[in-house]
Design an enzyme around this catalytic site. Structure first.
Site: not given
Length: 384
Positions: A161-164
């Site tokens: 996701g966006c944290n990756a």
């Protein structure tokens, strides 16, 4: 979602002053270059609403009050009557492959140009995506597309996701540190147009109002900056050091952001809990203080904040909890305004804008922050 998800306020940061402890931190790697790319067509929020024939006033209000002006998207094809045709999951996977390879390749080439390096210099390639699943992964497809060395070490990070982007940067920094002088590149390629589900619910409306297509690449080298294969020595000496990472998994909110199978629409669909901005914001202080612990730095010593453009409410919540100003997050809000949420590569678009300002001075510190499913907050400390 309840207030039990919110942490107690941690103690004050380490009282030691800036530089006393960071001078003892080994530089994991240096950032040599950055590059970004987007898909071919951009739309205003009104354009998207009209193209999808959205008339519900609540959904229209959600789009128009998102602090987003334009996004790069590849909308479904039009039928003979002008309406947008439905796309099956297989069509979306094909779209992801086409867009992610194209954008990823262009971002990678721009990154290497910025670093003063060539494709032949890349020894390690890490590719991040959460908007589609491919086997073989994007790393192999990019190597073939660009004619890169087929012996290049590689890894694909899928579905975080966006944290990756920061999860991957941690791994890439570690590889670069273990292989001094060899060039490592991370590419975040997110074809968010391939991860949309269209219906009349507010669940899908929240997602459809937010995400856009984009890719970003960053090049790193370990050891002495001027050892980078193919990199220009002067540019390498100006590259910031990656000093430290810190993470926080909010285990009580694992289901608050998720990408799972929608049985009614027969496709994958992203879900965002409406309380997630406040949960993320409340934990931002905890993980930031953990990042700075033992470094001798306080939050006031951080000159540059590059936060994921997760959405207006997310950015506001992080600002309030960390005591940041609008100026501190100007690049975060600017990227949201001009591109929407670009998922894992959003913070790199902000980093590129910071460099373009030419306001960074030697010795200054920066904090990178991403957040996403898990629910997770990832941070990194860098120094120019």
């Amino acid at each position: 979602m309840t207030t039990s998800l919110l942490p107690t306020r941690p103690g004050a940061p380490d009282p030691d002053r800036a530089g006393q402890a960071t001078s003892r931190l080994p530089g994991m790697a240096r950032i040599l270059g950055i590059g970004t790319a987007v898909s071919d067509t951009s739309y205003s929020q009104t354009d998207v609403l009209d193209a999808l024939d959205v008339t519900d006033p609540k959904i229209r209000s959600l789009f128009l009050n998102s602090a987003i002006e334009r996004r790069y998207l590849t909308l479904p094809p039009q039928g003979s009557d002008g309406t947008r045709l439905p796309e099956a999951q297989g069509d979306l996977l094909d779209k992801h492959k086409t867009l992610a390879v194209d954008m990823g390749a262009r971002a990678l080439q721009a990154c290497l140009k910025d670093a003063g390096a060539d494709l032949a210099d890349v020894r390690y390639l890490c590719v991040v995506t959460s908007t589609g699943f491919l086997t073989p992964g994007l790393s192999a497809l990019l190597i073939r597309e660009l004619g890169m060395d087929r012996h290049c070490s590689r890894v694909d990070i899928v579905g975080m996701g966006c944290n990756a982007g920061l999860n991957a940067l941690n791994a890439v920094s570690g590889w670069a540190t273990a292989h001094p002088g060899e060039l490592a590149v991370m590419v975040c390629a997110e074809a968010c147009s391939a991860a949309y589900a269209f219906d009349s619910t507010m669940r899908t409306a929240v997602v459809n109002s937010l995400f856009g297509d984009g890719a970003a690449a960053i090049a790193l080298v370990g050891g002495s900056a001027d050892q980078a294969a193919g990199a220009e020595p002067v540019r390498a000496q100006q590259a910031p050091r990656v000093l430290k990472f810190a993470s926080c998994v909010i285990t009580d909110a694992l289901d608050a952001m998720r990408y799972d199978w929608d049985r009614e629409q027969n496709r994958f669909s992203f879900y965002l809990d409406p309380h997630i901005p406040y949960v993320v914001g409340a934990h931002a202080e905890l993980v930031t203080d953990r990042l700075l612990a033992g470094t001798g730095l306080r939050r006031s010593d951080i000159s540059h904040w590059l936060v994921h453009s997760g959405g207006k409410k997310v950015i506001d919540a992080v600002m309030v909890n960390l005591g940041l100003t609008r100026h501190d997050v100007r690049h975060t809000t600017g990227v949201l305004r001009d591109y929407g949420n670009l998922s894992s590569g959003s913070f790199l678009f902000s980093y590129e804008r910071l460099l373009a300002e030419d306001v960074v001075n030697p010795g200054e510190y920066g904090v990178l922050m991403t957040m996403g499913p898990g629910s997770t907050i990832e941070t990194a400390l860098i120094q120019w």
